[in-house]
Design an enzyme around this catalytic site. Structure first.
Site, PDB file in Angstrom:
ATOM      1  N   ARG A 118      12.595   5.281  13.003  1.00 21.69           N
ATOM      2  CA  ARG A 118      11.444   5.960  12.833  1.00 21.69           C
ATOM      3  C   ARG A 118      10.626   5.948  13.890  1.00 21.69           C
ATOM      4  O   ARG A 118      11.151   5.374  15.057  1.00 21.69           O
ATOM      5  CB  ARG A 118      11.005   5.681  11.468  1.00 21.69           C
ATOM      6  N   ARG A 138       5.040  11.090  -2.300  1.00 19.15           N
ATOM      7  CA  ARG A 138       4.658  10.819  -0.971  1.00 19.15           C
ATOM      8  C   ARG A 138       5.853  11.006  -0.135  1.00 19.15           C
ATOM      9  O   ARG A 138       7.019  10.482  -0.212  1.00 19.15           O
ATOM     10  CB  ARG A 138       4.194   9.284  -1.058  1.00 19.15           C
ATOM     11  N   ASN A 152       8.483  -5.112  -0.695  1.00 19.88           N
ATOM     12  CA  ASN A 152       8.032  -4.033   0.163  1.00 19.88           C
ATOM     13  C   ASN A 152       6.613  -4.049   0.625  1.00 19.88           C
ATOM     14  O   ASN A 152       5.742  -3.667  -0.340  1.00 19.88           O
ATOM     15  CB  ASN A 152       8.481  -2.867  -0.418  1.00 19.88           C
ATOM     16  N   GLU A 165      12.939  -9.108   2.423  1.00 25.89           N
ATOM     17  CA  GLU A 165      12.007  -7.878   3.118  1.00 25.89           C
ATOM     18  C   GLU A 165      12.705  -6.405   2.710  1.00 25.89           C
ATOM     19  O   GLU A 165      13.929  -6.525   3.277  1.00 25.89           O
ATOM     20  CB  GLU A 165      11.651  -8.028   4.448  1.00 25.89           C
ATOM     21  N   PRO A 188       0.864  -1.014  -0.040  1.00 28.29           N
ATOM     22  CA  PRO A 188      -0.018   0.003  -0.061  1.00 28.29           C
ATOM     23  C   PRO A 188       0.761   1.380  -0.172  1.00 28.29           C
ATOM     24  O   PRO A 188       1.981   1.470   0.732  1.00 28.29           O
ATOM     25  CB  PRO A 188      -0.962  -0.010   1.222  1.00 28.29           C
ATOM     26  N   ASN A 189       0.156   2.209  -0.660  1.00 32.65           N
ATOM     27  CA  ASN A 189       0.867   3.640  -0.746  1.00 32.65           C
ATOM     28  C   ASN A 189       2.308   3.662  -1.559  1.00 32.65           C
ATOM     29  O   ASN A 189       2.718   4.935  -1.793  1.00 32.65           O
ATOM     30  CB  ASN A 189       0.987   4.331   0.730  1.00 32.65           C
ATOM     31  N   ASP A 235       1.994 -15.281   7.285  1.00 32.24           N
ATOM     32  CA  ASP A 235       1.569 -16.805   6.980  1.00 32.24           C
ATOM     33  C   ASP A 235       1.768 -17.076   5.465  1.00 32.24           C
ATOM     34  O   ASP A 235       1.993 -18.214   5.392  1.00 32.24           O
ATOM     35  CB  ASP A 235       0.155 -16.937   7.577  1.00 32.24           C
ATOM     36  N   HIS A 288      12.692  -1.950   2.650  1.00 30.16           N
ATOM     37  CA  HIS A 288      12.174  -0.810   2.799  1.00 30.16           C
ATOM     38  C   HIS A 288      13.025   0.300   2.460  1.00 30.16           C
ATOM     39  O   HIS A 288      14.277   0.342   2.427  1.00 30.16           O
ATOM     40  CB  HIS A 288      11.899  -0.532   4.308  1.00 30.16           C
ATOM     41  N   ALA A 316       2.945  -0.459   5.291  1.00 31.69           N
ATOM     42  CA  ALA A 316       2.538  -0.380   6.450  1.00 31.69           C
ATOM     43  C   ALA A 316       2.315  -1.829   7.189  1.00 31.69           C
ATOM     44  O   ALA A 316       1.897  -2.309   8.137  1.00 31.69           O
ATOM     45  CB  ALA A 316       1.520   0.385   6.793  1.00 31.69           C
ATOM     46  N   TYR A 375      10.936   9.412   1.690  1.00 25.69           N
ATOM     47  CA  TYR A 375      11.229   8.206   0.588  1.00 25.69           C
ATOM     48  C   TYR A 375      11.780   8.733  -0.777  1.00 25.69           C
ATOM     49  O   TYR A 375      11.865   7.844  -1.536  1.00 25.69           O
ATOM     50  CB  TYR A 375       9.619   7.606   0.391  1.00 25.69           C
TER      51      TYR A 375
HETATM   52  C1  DQA Z   1       8.180   1.557   4.149  1.00 29.22           C
HETATM   53  C2  DQA Z   1       8.092   1.815   5.474  1.00 29.22           C
HETATM   54  C3  DQA Z   1       6.999   1.416   6.002  1.00 29.22           C
HETATM   55  O1  DQA Z   1       6.854   1.639   7.615  1.00 29.22           O
HETATM   56  C4  DQA Z   1       5.683   2.380   5.354  1.00 29.22           C
HETATM   57  O2  DQA Z   1       4.386   1.972   6.216  1.00 29.22           O
HETATM   58  C5  DQA Z   1       5.740   2.354   4.012  1.00 29.22           C
HETATM   59  C6  DQA Z   1       7.025   2.303   3.307  1.00 29.22           C
HETATM   60  C7  DQA Z   1       9.465   1.786   3.354  1.00 29.22           C
HETATM   61  O3  DQA Z   1       9.684   1.498   2.210  1.00 29.22           O
HETATM   62  O4  DQA Z   1      10.181   2.450   3.943  1.00 29.22           O
HETATM   63  O5  DQA Z   1       4.777   2.400   3.525  1.00 29.22           O
HETATM   64  O6  DQA Z   1       7.936   0.199   3.757  1.00 29.22           O
END
Ligand code: DQA
Length: 154
Positions: A113, A24, A80, A104, A16-17, A93, A106, A83, A29
């Site tokens: 943070r 953003r 990624n 994983e 998401p996002n 799972d 980010h 949240a 970011y």
């Molecule tokens: C994120 C870090 C997460 O905490 C956040 O909710 C994101 C982006 C990152 O790429 O730094 O949406 O995954």
């Protein structure tokens, strides 16, 4: 996915996002957009001789479906989860269930943070976590997957 049977296939999943990257919170970011990142990864993947597919969704269930459907098609996942990293036992799972090595990632350093970002419920079922390197986090994950994957895949 068009490569040969022996080509390493990697799925890059964004939660998401992350479709809003570029505009953003650029101070956190950066200004690179998701299509920019995907283009850079694609170029690198061609040099490394592996095949990438990309998927982004703002929906938890769609991400879970993509993880399920990755079984038998991809040797690595680069994820990624946004949240959902901090909240989604269901994605955790799914990763555990499909047994595809998952990296994983980010853009930001989640440990530097807000407290709610310090915990990743996904980390225990992932190969490892890369965070804090901006768009380069994706490239570092790709390098690892390509090198390790090719060793095991040949
Ligand atoms: C994120 C870090 C997460 O905490 C956040 O909710 C994101 C982006 C990152 O790429 O730094 O949406 O995954």
């Amino acid at each position: 996915m068009k490569g040969e049977v022996n080509t390493l296939h990697i799925l890059v999943l964004n939660g998401p996002n992350l479709n809003l990257l570029g505009t953003r919170n650029p101070e956190v970011y950066g200004t690179t957009t998701l299509p920019d990142i995907q283009r850079q990864m694609q170029e690198r993947a061609e040099a490394l001789g592996c095949e990438l597919d990309f998927m982004q969704s703002n929906h938890e269930g769609a991400l879970i479906d993509a993880i399920h459907n990755a079984r038998g098609k991809y040797q690595y996942l680069i994820l990624n989860a946004g949240a959902y990293t901090h909240t989604s036992y269901a994605i955790r799972d799914a990763i555990e269930a499909v047994e595809i090595p998952t990296i994983e990632i980010h853009l930001s350093n989640i440990h530097a943070r807000e407290a709610f970002r310090h915990e990743s419920v996904l980390a225990p079922v992932c190969v490892g976590q890369i965070c804090g390197f901006g768009a380069m986090s994706y490239m570092l994950a790709l390098q690892y997957a390509a090198e390790m994957g090719q060793q095991h895949h040949e």
